[in-house]
Design an enzyme around this catalytic site. Structure first.
Site, PDB file in Angstrom:
ATOM      1  N   LYS A 173     -10.926  -2.870  -3.632  1.00 20.08           N
ATOM      2  CA  LYS A 173     -11.729  -1.642  -3.686  1.00 20.08           C
ATOM      3  C   LYS A 173     -10.986  -0.524  -4.395  1.00 20.08           C
ATOM      4  CE  LYS A 173     -13.569  -2.229   0.988  1.00 20.08           C
ATOM      5  NZ  LYS A 173     -12.623  -2.342   2.112  1.00 20.08           N
ATOM      6  N   LYS A 191       0.818  -1.220   0.000  1.00 17.78           N
ATOM      7  CA  LYS A 191       0.000   0.000   0.000  1.00 17.78           C
ATOM      8  C   LYS A 191       0.848   1.266   0.000  1.00 17.78           C
ATOM      9  CE  LYS A 191      -4.424  -1.705   1.354  1.00 17.78           C
ATOM     10  NZ  LYS A 191      -5.629  -1.631   2.131  1.00 17.78           N
ATOM     11  N   LYS A 245      -5.485  -9.412  -6.534  1.00 19.08           N
ATOM     12  CA  LYS A 245      -6.755  -9.691  -5.858  1.00 19.08           C
ATOM     13  C   LYS A 245      -7.789  -8.627  -6.220  1.00 19.08           C
ATOM     14  CE  LYS A 245      -6.527  -7.300  -1.456  1.00 19.08           C
ATOM     15  NZ  LYS A 245      -7.335  -7.109  -0.315  1.00 19.08           N
TER      16      LYS A 245
HETATM   17  N1  AQP Z   1     -10.295 -10.175  -3.081  1.00 16.88           N
HETATM   18  C1  AQP Z   1     -10.663 -10.649  -1.901  1.00 16.88           C
HETATM   19  N2  AQP Z   1     -11.003 -11.950  -1.753  1.00 16.88           N
HETATM   20  C2  AQP Z   1     -11.406 -12.460  -0.553  1.00 16.88           C
HETATM   21  N3  AQP Z   1     -11.500 -11.693   0.554  1.00 16.88           N
HETATM   22  C3  AQP Z   1     -11.175 -10.387   0.450  1.00 16.88           C
HETATM   23  N4  AQP Z   1     -11.166  -9.382   1.346  1.00 16.88           N
HETATM   24  C4  AQP Z   1     -10.757  -8.242   0.740  1.00 16.88           C
HETATM   25  N5  AQP Z   1     -10.491  -8.472  -0.551  1.00 16.88           N
HETATM   26  C5  AQP Z   1     -10.747  -9.799  -0.762  1.00 16.88           C
HETATM   27  C6  AQP Z   1     -11.548  -9.550   2.740  1.00 16.88           C
HETATM   28  O1  AQP Z   1     -12.592  -8.616   3.011  1.00 16.88           O
HETATM   29  C7  AQP Z   1     -12.496  -8.211   4.372  1.00 16.88           C
HETATM   30  C8  AQP Z   1     -12.582  -6.727   4.465  1.00 16.88           C
HETATM   31  O2  AQP Z   1     -11.497  -6.143   3.799  1.00 16.88           O
HETATM   32  P1  AQP Z   1     -11.074  -4.668   4.155  1.00 16.88           P
HETATM   33  O3  AQP Z   1     -12.088  -3.746   3.687  1.00 16.88           O
HETATM   34  O4  AQP Z   1     -10.834  -4.544   5.601  1.00 16.88           O
HETATM   35  O5  AQP Z   1      -9.684  -4.419   3.508  1.00 16.88           O
HETATM   36  P2  AQP Z   1      -8.863  -4.954   2.319  1.00 16.88           P
HETATM   37  O6  AQP Z   1      -8.463  -6.360   2.526  1.00 16.88           O
HETATM   38  O7  AQP Z   1      -7.735  -4.013   2.157  1.00 16.88           O
HETATM   39  O8  AQP Z   1      -9.895  -4.858   1.159  1.00 16.88           O
HETATM   40  P3  AQP Z   1      -9.795  -4.387  -0.329  1.00 16.88           P
HETATM   41  O9  AQP Z   1     -11.151  -4.490  -0.838  1.00 16.88           O
HETATM   42  O10 AQP Z   1      -8.775  -5.123  -1.101  1.00 16.88           O
HETATM   43  O11 AQP Z   1      -9.369  -2.873  -0.253  1.00 16.88           O
HETATM   44  P4  AQP Z   1      -8.078  -2.136  -0.764  1.00 16.88           P
HETATM   45  O12 AQP Z   1      -8.219  -1.944  -2.210  1.00 16.88           O
HETATM   46  O13 AQP Z   1      -8.126  -0.834  -0.008  1.00 16.88           O
HETATM   47  O14 AQP Z   1      -6.886  -2.975  -0.411  1.00 16.88           O
HETATM   48  C9  AQP Z   1     -11.181  -8.778   4.926  1.00 16.88           C
HETATM   49  O15 AQP Z   1     -11.460  -9.937   5.693  1.00 16.88           O
HETATM   50  C10 AQP Z   1     -10.423  -9.144   3.684  1.00 16.88           C
HETATM   51  O16 AQP Z   1      -9.537 -10.235   3.896  1.00 16.88           O
END
Ligand code: AQP
Length: 347
Positions: A214, A119, A211
């Site tokens: 968001k 990040k 992956k």
């Molecule tokens: N691609 C994914 N597949 C399975 N699980 C996922 N999670 C996130 N992406 C995937 C799981 O969703 C939960 C909440 O995630 P978060 O919002 O706390 O943060 P994150 O993992 O950083 O999510 P994003 O969507 O990928 O955001 P960005 O783009 O900001 O990095 C967690 O349990 C996570 O494992």
């Protein structure tokens, strides 16, 4: 029940209100929240707004996104009366315990965290201190409730290991006062990550090596919980695949990340296995499989999106659910925080 009467089994997990909630968040986390609430008497599902501000968030958007994540939990089937839905910033114990854990965790441990490296990228010097300390706050989120089970996606595995290390070091560093306070088996449990199934890492629809996320620039890379039927179908139609058809056995998916991702998504949404999906679609082309996947995704996701929209029309109701959840979360966390302060030696 006094705190030192023994550890009770408790589930804790969180989702960041950073917009664009997607199918990965749903299959990797939120859907598991729903399943676990039948198996455990005490589940806390948290909208982790303090984690969200580790990168810049527009304040008005953040408020909207906190409500949207809350709505997604309820629309997916979490019961906010039987269990607890709340936002992190309403319970001050998260920040208090995080500070104590900042003094327990070691710099070397944090330097190994791959998510920070991803990040912060090349601009590490410019990243917030909060982004660096994020995994310590996550340990505090879980351990503030002495939670024993944490459903998360695969990407959070390393952070969970750090939470276990912090719990263990706290128990060791303060072994004497912990024993004197009557906690025979240490104060914090070793929280177990619950990472299982075909959708622990849902990949981008545009690049099977990334992956679904968001923050990805292309909206075509993810299925958002707010997408309508037409948009879901369009994104699946445009999802990257390879020229071959679907194999009839799992080993035929080796080296085919995009094909495997679509099969995994189908298996997760239909509550079946990769083997079952390939039994049904093996030998067929993506031109036949994609419409079937679209139909399934729309059938499963659209009712959730519709219910989220309905809930979002009444923000006062959502805020009330969060306030009520925070009151009940404080009831669990305050005795824990009081005990921690006593163990550390604070008056
Ligand atoms: N691609 C994914 N597949 C399975 N699980 C996922 N999670 C996130 N992406 C995937 C799981 O969703 C939960 C909440 O995630 P978060 O919002 O706390 O943060 P994150 O993992 O950083 O999510 P994003 O969507 O990928 O955001 P960005 O783009 O900001 O990095 C967690 O349990 C996570 O494992």
């Amino acid at each position: 029940m006094a705190l030192n009467d023994g550890m009770i089994e408790r589930v804790f997990s969180g989702v960041q209100p950073t917009g664009n909630l997607h199918l990965g968040n749903y299959l990797g986390a939120i859907r598991k929240f729903v399943d676990l609430q039948q198996k455990f008497d005490s589940c806390l599902y948290c909208v982790v707004d303090m984690h969200a501000i580790t990168v810049w968030q527009d304040p008005a958007e953040l408020t909207k996104n906190i409500r949207e994540v809350t709505a997604s939990f309820i629309a997916s089937g979490v019961d906010p009366k039987k269990h607890i839905i709340f936002n992190q910033s309403q319970v001050s114990g998260h920040a208090e315990l995080a500070w104590i854990f900042n003094c327990v965790a070691r710099m070397g441990w944090l330097n190994r965290m791959t998510q920070f490296k991803e990040k912060a990228g090349k601009h590490k010097e410019n990243a917030s201190v909060g982004l660096y300390a994020y995994p310590v706050l996550m340990a505090a989120d879980i351990l503030l409730y002495r939670a024993t089970h944490v459903p998360v996606g695969e990407d959070q595995k390393q952070h969970l290991e750090l939470a276990r290390d912090i719990a263990q070091k706290f128990n060791k560093d303060f072994a004497e006062p912990i024993a004197e306070a009557g906690f025979a088996d240490g104060f914090f449990p070793q929280p177990d990550p619950l990472i299982a199934g075909t959708a622990t890492r849902v990949m981008s629809l545009k690049d099977g090596s990334q992956k679904m996320s968001k923050s990805a620039a292309s909206d075509l890379s993810r299925i958002n919980l707010s997408d309508d039927a037409e948009t879901i179908a369009k994104k699946i139609r445009k999802a990257r695949t390879d020229p071959d058809g679907l194999p009839s056995e799992e080993k035929g998916l080796e080296g085919r990340a995009e094909a495997r991702n679509l099969v995994n998504i189908y298996a997760a949404l239909s509550d079946s296995t990769v083997e079952d999906v390939l039994k049904q679609y093996g030998g067929q082309q993506f031109s036949a499989f994609k419409p079937a996947l679209s139909e399934l995704a729309v059938a499963k996701m659209k009712p959730i999106g519709d219910e989220m929209n309905r809930l979002m029309d009444d923000p006062g109701h959502i805020d009330e659910i969060l306030r009520d959840g925070a009151v009940r979360a404080r009831e669990i966390s305050q005795p824990v925080m009081k005990a921690v302060k006593g163990i550390v030696g604070f008056i």
